[in-house]
Design a protein around this motif. Structure first.
Motif, PDB file in Angstrom:
ATOM      1  N   PRO A 229      40.356 -33.142  29.002  1.00 36.55           N
ATOM      2  CA  PRO A 229      38.947 -33.316  29.359  1.00 36.55           C
ATOM      3  C   PRO A 229      38.052 -33.094  28.134  1.00 36.55           C
ATOM      4  CG  PRO A 229      39.643 -31.122  29.915  1.00 36.55           C
ATOM      5  CD  PRO A 229      40.855 -31.800  29.325  1.00 36.55           C
ATOM      6  N   GLU A 230      36.788 -33.351  28.313  1.00 35.19           N
ATOM      7  CA  GLU A 230      35.825 -33.123  27.231  1.00 35.19           C
ATOM      8  C   GLU A 230      35.521 -31.637  27.136  1.00 35.19           C
ATOM      9  OE1 GLU A 230      31.333 -34.520  25.843  1.00 35.19           O
ATOM     10  OE2 GLU A 230      32.372 -35.505  27.510  1.00 35.19           O
ATOM     11  N   THR A 231      35.658 -31.065  25.959  1.00 34.36           N
ATOM     12  CA  THR A 231      35.417 -29.647  25.737  1.00 34.36           C
ATOM     13  C   THR A 231      34.151 -29.456  24.907  1.00 34.36           C
ATOM     14  OG1 THR A 231      36.789 -29.660  23.729  1.00 34.36           O
ATOM     15  CG2 THR A 231      37.887 -29.128  25.817  1.00 34.36           C
ATOM     16  N   GLU A 232      33.781 -28.200  24.702  1.00 33.10           N
ATOM     17  CA  GLU A 232      32.590 -27.880  23.910  1.00 33.10           C
ATOM     18  C   GLU A 232      32.917 -26.786  22.904  1.00 33.10           C
ATOM     19  OE1 GLU A 232      29.526 -26.099  26.289  1.00 33.10           O
ATOM     20  OE2 GLU A 232      30.977 -24.980  27.510  1.00 33.10           O
ATOM     21  N   LEU A 233      32.139 -26.721  21.849  1.00 32.58           N
ATOM     22  CA  LEU A 233      32.249 -25.644  20.879  1.00 32.58           C
ATOM     23  C   LEU A 233      31.124 -24.650  21.135  1.00 32.58           C
ATOM     24  CD1 LEU A 233      33.088 -27.507  17.529  1.00 32.58           C
ATOM     25  CD2 LEU A 233      34.584 -25.975  18.812  1.00 32.58           C
ATOM     26  N   VAL A 234      31.490 -23.381  21.278  1.00 31.17           N
ATOM     27  CA  VAL A 234      30.487 -22.346  21.539  1.00 31.17           C
ATOM     28  C   VAL A 234      30.499 -21.341  20.396  1.00 31.17           C
ATOM     29  CG1 VAL A 234      30.600 -22.608  24.034  1.00 31.17           C
ATOM     30  CG2 VAL A 234      32.130 -20.993  22.908  1.00 31.17           C
ATOM     31  N   THR A 235      29.333 -20.834  20.075  1.00 37.37           N
ATOM     32  CA  THR A 235      29.199 -19.832  19.018  1.00 37.37           C
ATOM     33  C   THR A 235      29.334 -18.446  19.617  1.00 37.37           C
ATOM     34  OG1 THR A 235      27.733 -21.281  17.756  1.00 37.37           O
ATOM     35  CG2 THR A 235      27.710 -18.935  17.198  1.00 37.37           C
ATOM     36  N   THR A 236      30.203 -17.631  19.034  1.00 36.01           N
ATOM     37  CA  THR A 236      30.456 -16.285  19.547  1.00 36.01           C
ATOM     38  C   THR A 236      29.624 -15.266  18.772  1.00 36.01           C
ATOM     39  OG1 THR A 236      32.270 -15.889  18.000  1.00 36.01           O
ATOM     40  CG2 THR A 236      32.810 -16.958  20.101  1.00 36.01           C
ATOM     41  N   PRO A 237      29.424 -14.077  19.334  1.00 37.04           N
ATOM     42  CA  PRO A 237      28.681 -13.033  18.629  1.00 37.04           C
ATOM     43  C   PRO A 237      29.294 -12.628  17.295  1.00 37.04           C
ATOM     44  CG  PRO A 237      28.826 -12.510  20.960  1.00 37.04           C
ATOM     45  CD  PRO A 237      29.726 -13.680  20.727  1.00 37.04           C
ATOM     46  N   HIS A 238      30.613 -12.809  17.132  1.00 37.52           N
ATOM     47  CA  HIS A 238      31.233 -12.452  15.853  1.00 37.52           C
ATOM     48  C   HIS A 238      31.289 -13.632  14.891  1.00 37.52           C
ATOM     49  CE1 HIS A 238      34.463 -13.778  18.554  1.00 37.52           C
ATOM     50  NE2 HIS A 238      35.239 -14.003  17.524  1.00 37.52           N
ATOM     51  N   GLY A 239      30.562 -14.710  15.204  1.00 34.64           N
ATOM     52  CA  GLY A 239      30.343 -15.777  14.241  1.00 34.64           C
ATOM     53  C   GLY A 239      31.399 -16.840  14.156  1.00 34.64           C
ATOM     54  N   VAL A 240      32.385 -16.849  15.063  1.00 36.98           N
ATOM     55  CA  VAL A 240      33.439 -17.861  15.042  1.00 36.98           C
ATOM     56  C   VAL A 240      33.200 -18.829  16.196  1.00 36.98           C
ATOM     57  CG1 VAL A 240      35.921 -18.299  15.143  1.00 36.98           C
ATOM     58  CG2 VAL A 240      35.067 -16.216  14.049  1.00 36.98           C
ATOM     59  N   ARG A 241      33.086 -20.099  15.892  1.00 33.36           N
ATOM     60  CA  ARG A 241      32.894 -21.100  16.949  1.00 33.36           C
ATOM     61  C   ARG A 241      34.243 -21.437  17.563  1.00 33.36           C
ATOM     62  NH1 ARG A 241      29.973 -26.204  15.131  1.00 33.36           N
ATOM     63  NH2 ARG A 241      29.192 -26.288  17.268  1.00 33.36           N
ATOM     64  N   LEU A 242      34.297 -21.382  18.900  1.00 28.23           N
ATOM     65  CA  LEU A 242      35.546 -21.574  19.618  1.00 28.23           C
ATOM     66  C   LEU A 242      35.412 -22.716  20.613  1.00 28.23           C
ATOM     67  CD1 LEU A 242      36.422 -17.834  20.383  1.00 28.23           C
ATOM     68  CD2 LEU A 242      37.330 -19.254  18.531  1.00 28.23           C
TER      69      LEU A 242
ATOM     70  N   TYR B 107      45.605  -8.928  15.818  1.00 24.97           N
ATOM     71  CA  TYR B 107      45.335  -9.000  17.250  1.00 24.97           C
ATOM     72  C   TYR B 107      43.928  -8.527  17.609  1.00 24.97           C
ATOM     73  CZ  TYR B 107      49.944 -10.524  18.752  1.00 24.97           C
ATOM     74  OH  TYR B 107      51.082 -11.281  18.974  1.00 24.97           O
ATOM     75  N   LEU B 108      43.331  -7.727  16.753  1.00 29.12           N
ATOM     76  CA  LEU B 108      41.945  -7.341  16.993  1.00 29.12           C
ATOM     77  C   LEU B 108      41.034  -8.557  16.898  1.00 29.12           C
ATOM     78  CD1 LEU B 108      39.844  -5.176  17.544  1.00 29.12           C
ATOM     79  CD2 LEU B 108      39.752  -4.725  15.065  1.00 29.12           C
ATOM     80  N   ASP B 109      41.316  -9.452  15.940  1.00 30.36           N
ATOM     81  CA  ASP B 109      40.544 -10.692  15.827  1.00 30.36           C
ATOM     82  C   ASP B 109      40.706 -11.548  17.082  1.00 30.36           C
ATOM     83  OD1 ASP B 109      39.528 -10.337  13.136  1.00 30.36           O
ATOM     84  OD2 ASP B 109      41.575 -10.685  12.445  1.00 30.36           O
ATOM     85  N   LEU B 110      41.939 -11.649  17.573  1.00 30.05           N
ATOM     86  CA  LEU B 110      42.184 -12.435  18.781  1.00 30.05           C
ATOM     87  C   LEU B 110      41.501 -11.797  19.987  1.00 30.05           C
ATOM     88  CD1 LEU B 110      45.982 -13.278  18.361  1.00 30.05           C
ATOM     89  CD2 LEU B 110      44.001 -14.604  17.594  1.00 30.05           C
ATOM     90  N   ALA B 111      41.530 -10.473  20.048  1.00 26.35           N
ATOM     91  CA  ALA B 111      40.860  -9.773  21.146  1.00 26.35           C
ATOM     92  C   ALA B 111      39.360 -10.039  21.123  1.00 26.35           C
ATOM     93  CB  ALA B 111      41.149  -8.275  21.065  1.00 26.35           C
ATOM     94  N   ARG B 112      38.776 -10.134  19.928  1.00 25.60           N
ATOM     95  CA  ARG B 112      37.348 -10.458  19.819  1.00 25.60           C
ATOM     96  C   ARG B 112      37.072 -11.860  20.340  1.00 25.60           C
ATOM     97  NH1 ARG B 112      37.054  -7.926  13.847  1.00 25.60           N
ATOM     98  NH2 ARG B 112      36.378  -5.812  14.375  1.00 25.60           N
ATOM     99  N   ASP B 113      37.951 -12.808  20.010  1.00 28.87           N
ATOM    100  CA  ASP B 113      37.793 -14.165  20.538  1.00 28.87           C
ATOM    101  C   ASP B 113      37.826 -14.148  22.060  1.00 28.87           C
ATOM    102  OD1 ASP B 113      37.781 -15.052  17.922  1.00 28.87           O
ATOM    103  OD2 ASP B 113      39.793 -15.925  17.980  1.00 28.87           O
TER     104      ASP B 113
ATOM    105  N   ALA C  46      38.634 -21.739  11.956  1.00 27.15           N
ATOM    106  CA  ALA C  46      39.686 -20.920  11.369  1.00 27.15           C
ATOM    107  C   ALA C  46      39.090 -20.147  10.191  1.00 27.15           C
ATOM    108  CB  ALA C  46      40.849 -21.794  10.900  1.00 27.15           C
ATOM    109  N   PRO C  47      38.459 -19.008  10.447  1.00 26.64           N
ATOM    110  CA  PRO C  47      37.889 -18.220   9.354  1.00 26.64           C
ATOM    111  C   PRO C  47      38.975 -17.724   8.416  1.00 26.64           C
ATOM    112  CG  PRO C  47      37.901 -16.960  11.385  1.00 26.64           C
ATOM    113  CD  PRO C  47      38.299 -18.347  11.751  1.00 26.64           C
ATOM    114  N   ASP C  48      38.565 -17.328   7.234  1.00 27.01           N
ATOM    115  CA  ASP C  48      39.528 -16.848   6.254  1.00 27.01           C
ATOM    116  C   ASP C  48      40.348 -15.693   6.824  1.00 27.01           C
ATOM    117  OD1 ASP C  48      38.621 -18.700   4.453  1.00 27.01           O
ATOM    118  OD2 ASP C  48      37.233 -17.318   3.457  1.00 27.01           O
TER     119      ASP C  48
END
Length: 295
Positions: free
Chosen positions: A34-47, A103-109, A96-98
């Motif tokens: 389906p058609e998805t969207e990119l959303v901006t998260t509080p920690h600055g990574v668009r998902l 797992y803390l990064d994944l938990a933030r996502d 894909a930030p540097d």
């Protein structure tokens, strides 16, 4: 004799070497993208995110390493309310930030997508189960209900087979060689499914996504990491939980599911007797997950 062959025939049906039936075959296709969207998260990574369904409650679905929205959608097919699917960093269209990542990064996502969608329940498969565990260490009361499907790692690193599989997949995707990627992705399918219409459809969908969007190199370091320092960190989690494991799954040892179920105070454990349950036990798995979440 029938055998796996790449590239597949145009109609996605199996073909044989030598004489034999070769016409189109019927079979359940993979879910269309389906058609998805990119959303901006509080920690600055668009998902990348997909929201389906209506009403409450809201359930967030976290996928496994190298997978994504398409492979987690079947788990929510019988779940009531809104369902929020997303791609972790380094997957699909998500940024894909540097690195390196942990797992803390994944938990933030996961937390960001859950918060933005107002999710009160969470499902995590494999890598997603690990990210969910890490989130619960920080916020043990974040969700009202929890489902862990094939947890792969807790407080001990994954074995060499997992590292080899991830390395091979990343190298194949980086090369852009469809046949090399197909060789790795085919291992996700039970042998009985690999040369069937449904198997070809799954393989085509996975290759289309992987070769179009790629996978970030930062994912390679995750196989040497653990989401928990010690499994006792989960004792404060009091939400009802369903833990699902499979005997004979080398990438997701059943012992991990068993230990997780013991560590969570309100957990129920179900173990299937063989791997590949999305193919062999699809209806039971769907009913088990939806029955638990809809109860």
């Amino acid at each position: 004799m029938r055998g796996f062959r790449w590239p597949p025939p145009p109609d996605s049906g199996p073909r044989t070497w030598g004489p034999g039936p070769g016409g189109p075959r019927t079979g359940r296709p993979a879910l269309p993208e389906p058609e998805t969207e990119l959303v901006t998260t509080p920690h600055g990574v668009r998902l990348e995110r997909l929201v389906t369904g209506t009403g409450d409650p809201v359930t967030v679905f976290a996928h496994g390493l190298g997978n994504g929205i398409a492979t987690t959608r079947p788990f929510g097919s019988g779940v009531n309310g809104r369902k929020v699917f997303f791609q972790f960093r380094g997957h699909g269209r998500s940024e894909a930030p540097d690195g390196p990542w942990d797992y803390l990064d994944l938990a933030r996502d996961l937390r960001a997508i859950a918060d933005l969608g107002g999710a009160s329940r969470a499902f995590g498969a494999s890598l997603g189960a690990g990210a969910l565990c890490r989130l619960l260490v920080e916020s043990p009361d974040r969700f009202d209900k929890l489902v862990f499907f094939l947890p792969a790692v807790l407080d001990e690193p994954r074995g060499p087979l997992a590292r080899e599989r991830v390395t091979d997949l990343l190298e194949a995707v980086e090369s852009g060689d469809a046949s090399a990627v197909a060789d790795i992705v085919t291992l996700e399918l039970p042998p009985a499914v690999r040369n069937t219409p449904a198997g070809w459809a799954y393989l085509r969908q996975r290759l289309d996504q992987l070769l179009r969007d790629g996978l970030a190199d930062g994912l390679a370091t995750l196989t040497d990491q653990t989401p928990l320092r010690q499994i006792g960190d989960l004792t404060a989690v009091t939400a009802p939980a369903l833990v699902i494991g499979c005997a004979g799954d080398d990438l997701h040892p059943v012992e991990v599911a068993e230990r997780l179920a013991v560590a969570l105070p309100q957990a129920t454990l179900h173990v299937y007797d063989r791997p590949g349950v999305l193919w062999s036990e699809r209806a039971d798995l769907r009913d088990r997950i939806s029955g638990f979440l809809n109860e």
